[in-house]
Design a protein around this motif. Structure first.
Motif, PDB file in Angstrom:
ATOM      1  N   HIS A 408       0.831  -1.202   0.000  1.00 25.99           N
ATOM      2  CA  HIS A 408       0.000   0.000   0.000  1.00 25.99           C
ATOM      3  C   HIS A 408       0.869   1.257   0.000  1.00 25.99           C
ATOM      4  CE1 HIS A 408      -3.473   2.481   0.995  1.00 25.99           C
ATOM      5  NE2 HIS A 408      -2.612   3.153   1.760  1.00 25.99           N
ATOM      6  N   GLU A 409       1.884   1.222   0.894  1.00 23.84           N
ATOM      7  CA  GLU A 409       2.786   2.375   1.034  1.00 23.84           C
ATOM      8  C   GLU A 409       3.532   2.664  -0.267  1.00 23.84           C
ATOM      9  OE1 GLU A 409       4.462   3.797   4.526  1.00 23.84           O
ATOM     10  OE2 GLU A 409       2.292   4.064   4.403  1.00 23.84           O
ATOM     11  N   THR A 412       0.656   4.060  -3.072  1.00 23.51           N
ATOM     12  CA  THR A 412       0.094   5.403  -2.922  1.00 23.51           C
ATOM     13  C   THR A 412       1.000   6.484  -3.509  1.00 23.51           C
ATOM     14  OG1 THR A 412      -0.683   4.477  -0.868  1.00 23.51           O
ATOM     15  CG2 THR A 412      -1.253   6.770  -1.274  1.00 23.51           C
ATOM     16  N   THR A 415       1.277   6.199  -7.339  1.00 25.70           N
ATOM     17  CA  THR A 415       0.076   6.633  -8.055  1.00 25.70           C
ATOM     18  C   THR A 415       0.051   8.151  -8.176  1.00 25.70           C
ATOM     19  OG1 THR A 415      -0.969   4.840  -6.871  1.00 25.70           O
ATOM     20  CG2 THR A 415      -2.419   6.232  -8.187  1.00 25.70           C
ATOM     21  N   SER A 416       0.354   8.823  -7.030  1.00 21.23           N
ATOM     22  CA  SER A 416       0.254  10.289  -7.124  1.00 21.23           C
ATOM     23  C   SER A 416       1.377  10.861  -7.986  1.00 21.23           C
ATOM     24  CB  SER A 416       0.169  10.938  -5.742  1.00 21.23           C
ATOM     25  OG  SER A 416       1.314  10.661  -5.017  1.00 21.23           O
ATOM     26  N   GLU A 445       6.855  13.005  -2.509  1.00 23.02           N
ATOM     27  CA  GLU A 445       6.406  11.599  -2.611  1.00 23.02           C
ATOM     28  C   GLU A 445       7.590  10.675  -2.890  1.00 23.02           C
ATOM     29  OE1 GLU A 445       2.547  10.415  -2.343  1.00 23.02           O
ATOM     30  OE2 GLU A 445       3.645  11.784  -1.044  1.00 23.02           O
TER      31      GLU A 445
END
Ligand code: ADP
Length: 623
Positions: A408-409, A412, A415-416, A445
């Motif tokens: 997940h980390e 995220t 994706t951004s 990010e």
């Protein structure tokens, strides 16, 4: 089924598979211990009884030898008067020789000495078949048929007998087998004994009384004693007697020995039929007899027991001088010698009767000890295994969550980054300021991603001892300022206020700057992740004695007291609603602490007054 689904059943499994069997084992052990004394007594009894049996058979065969010796030396022809007179000097066993005519009149002795007179007084009528004397017989032999009746033989014994059918000695083998069988059945089985004694009484036989408490009674006694029942004394003799005339006793035999009690004194009379239907014989010398019996006895003393022969009055033939207080009537094991020596016993006494109970006590203590150790180790072992399994299962659970969280980390920020990159590529945003903002987002990010990957990589490197540090003397205060300033933009963009309290003077430490940066980034990123109502973060660097310290203070959700010790453990994440709104790997603090400890320092957690947390990095100062 996943591993951790088993957890609720583990306790039950432990009780059923480990605790219950060990409790049962302990109970069985305890029962065995209670029987220990009886068992040891039986073992002693078996060993000593075997010795007694052996000694009794030695004495009995010595009596046969005595009979043979007398028979060989007995005069049979020639000048009988001279030969009879000199017989005692040729054979010391012969005390008062006698000769009976074919009419059973006493031809010799003539009654010259008081001894001879007494002999004639007591025996003349008996030899002449006018008086009867008790004839002693072994009850087990007399009632052999009744004790061992043919239907009681087992199949194998019958087959054995059939095999022997053509053998000449089959009859004698069978009868000696029956005799032994009868004797042992008589010795061992109370009902058989009772039945046979009753039969003997019915037949007019007299049952003699033994001088000692019999072995059988003692044996049952110990069993009864163990059950708390008073032992019944059984001192009935194996030998029964019936009054018979001389000719009935001698019968078809050619020689023999007749025991006679005269005035409670035992005398043995040897007799032998010679030519002309005469009978020659003698009264045996009891002194000689006693000596010959003592001569054949095996070792009288051993470490454990005293073994001796008791005469008709229950007095030992041989005993140690100091043995005056012993109760000779109560041997540990005993056996009657022979029908030729009624009331004589081979008897064995324990040197130290307490030896059995002390041995039993020792064995009990040993067994209890073993049971305790076994029980303790099973229980402790079980608990340890249970804990280890629980720990492993918790770890397995954490690893699974970790894998999910890491993906997940990773996803995220990627994706951004992709989204902003695509927007910039397609030039959808004409506003330069906005474009700058997108780029800032992408940089922060990317930093997050790098940090995450660094953490995961470092975790495995440090765990395997492969992490290399480039140690240099550096100013912790400057490093702290650099990291904080780098993070400031990111933090302030999401509404945090960052306050720096760093002294102007350098705080020198020997450290790997990249590693320390990672520690500080981890602490700052946690302060950001676990924010509360106030988004205030304070970074303070200061000397504390010989230590150089950096504290990252926030006004966030804080750490519940019960988890304060666990937050540094690998994969650990506080399991509550406040924490779970943020994703994490549970590795940030673990790595921070590992790095700090590799530098000889530590990372510690403290509650912050007024709410929030303080994480402090402490390193030894480099002076
Ligand atoms: P992660 O943050 O990835 O979960 P960490 O090892 O950094 O892993 O932290 C372990 C746990 O400690 C977190 O899950 C969180 O519950 C708690 N924690 C760490 N830092 C803070 C903080 N500043 N405020 C409150 N809780 C914290």
């Amino acid at each position: 089924m996943r591993v951790y689904d088993l957890k609720p059943h583990l306790g039950l499994f432990f009780i059923l598979a480990v605790l219950l069997p060990s409790v049962i084992l302990a109970m069985i052990g305890a029962r065995a211990i209670n029987r220990e004394e009886l068992y040891i007594a039986r073992r002693y009894e078996a060993a000593i009884s075997a010795e007694v049996r052996h000694a009794a058979s030695l004495v009995s065969s010595e009596l046969n030898k005595i009979e043979d010796d007398l028979s060989r030396s007995a005069p049979e022809y020639g000048d009988m008067a001279a030969k009879l007179r000199s017989w005692p000097s040729v054979q010391p066993l012969a005390r008062i020789p006698f000769l009976l005519s074919n009419q059973n009149e006493v031809l010799w002795p003539t009654g010259n000495t008081p001894e001879e007179k007494e002999f004639l007084f007591w025996n003349m009528d008996f030899f002449a078949n006018k008086a009867k004397v008790p004839d002693y017989q072994n009850i087990a032999q007399v009632y052999q048929e009744k004790i061992v009746s043919p239907p009681q033989k087992t199949q194998s014994q019958r087959t054995y007998a059939a095999d022997q059918e053509f053998s000449v000695s089959s009859a004698s083998q069978d009868s000696s087998y029956d005799r032994q069988m009868a004797q042992s059945r008589f010795d061992q089985y109370e009902p058989v004994r009772e039945q046979v004694y009753a039969e003997a009484k019915k037949e007019g036989q007299r049952v003699e009384t033994r001088n000692v408490l019999g072995r059988q009674a003692l044996n049952e006694g110990s069993a009864k004693m163990a059950k708390g029942i008073a032992a019944q004394e059984d001192n009935r003799s194996l030998y029964i007697s019936k009054r018979r005339k001389f000719k009935e006793i001698t019968g078809a035999n050619t020689q023999g020995i007749i025991p006679r009690f005269v005035d409670d004194k035992l005398s043995l009379i040897f007799w032998k039929k010679i030519s002309g239907e005469k009978v020659v014989g003698c009264v045996l010398s009891m002194t000689q007899l006693r000596q010959r019996i003592i001569g054949v006895l095996p070792d009288i003393y051993s470490k454990v027991r005293l073994l001796t022969v008791l005469d008709q009055n229950g007095r030992p033939l041989i005993s140690p001088l100091e043995d005056t207080k012993r109760d000779w009537r109560r041997p540990f094991a005993s056996r009657e010698v022979s029908e030729l020596l009624p009331r004589w016993e081979v008897a064995a006494y324990l040197n130290d009767p307490a030896v059995i109970s002390s041995q039993a006590n020792f064995m009990s203590a040993l067994l209890w000890g073993l049971i305790f150790i076994l029980f303790a180790s099973i229980t402790i072992g079980g608990i340890l295994i249970l804990r280890a399994v629980n720990h492993e299962m918790a770890l397995a659970r954490q690893k699974t969550t970790f894998a999910a969280n890491v993906s997940h980390e990773l996803k995220t920020p990627l994706t951004s980054i992709r989204m902003f990159a695509e927007m910039l590529k397609e030039k959808r945003q004409a506003d330069v300021q906005k474009q700058e903002q997108y780029l800032d987002h992408m940089v922060s990010e990317t930093q997050r991603l790098t940090n995450l990957i660094n953490n995961v990589l470092d975790f495995s490197r440090i765990g395997q001892g492969r992490k290399l540090y480039n140690m240099k003397s550096l100013d912790l205060a400057a490093l702290c300022r650099e990291v904080a300033e780098n993070q400031r933009v990111g933090l302030e963009s999401v509404g945090f206020k960052l306050e720096l309290k760093v002294p102007g003077l350098p705080l020198m430490v020997k450290a790997d700057s990249e590693a320390l940066k990672q520690v500080l980034i981890n602490l700052l990123s946690n302060a950001q992740k676990y924010y509360g109502e106030k988004k205030d973060i304070e970074v303070e660097a200061a000397a504390d004695g010989a230590w150089a310290c950096v504290s990252v203070k926030d006004r966030g959700i804080g750490v519940p007291v019960k988890h304060a010790k666990n937050i540094f453990k690998e994969f650990f994440r506080v399991d509550d609603a406040l924490t779970s709104r943020v994703k994490g790997t549970g590795l940030g603090l673990t790595i921070a602490r590992m790095i700090a400890r590799d530098h000889g320092g530590d990372v510690v957690y403290m509650d912050r007054e007024g709410g929030g947390s303080v994480f402090q990095l402490r390193l030894p100062g480099d002076i």
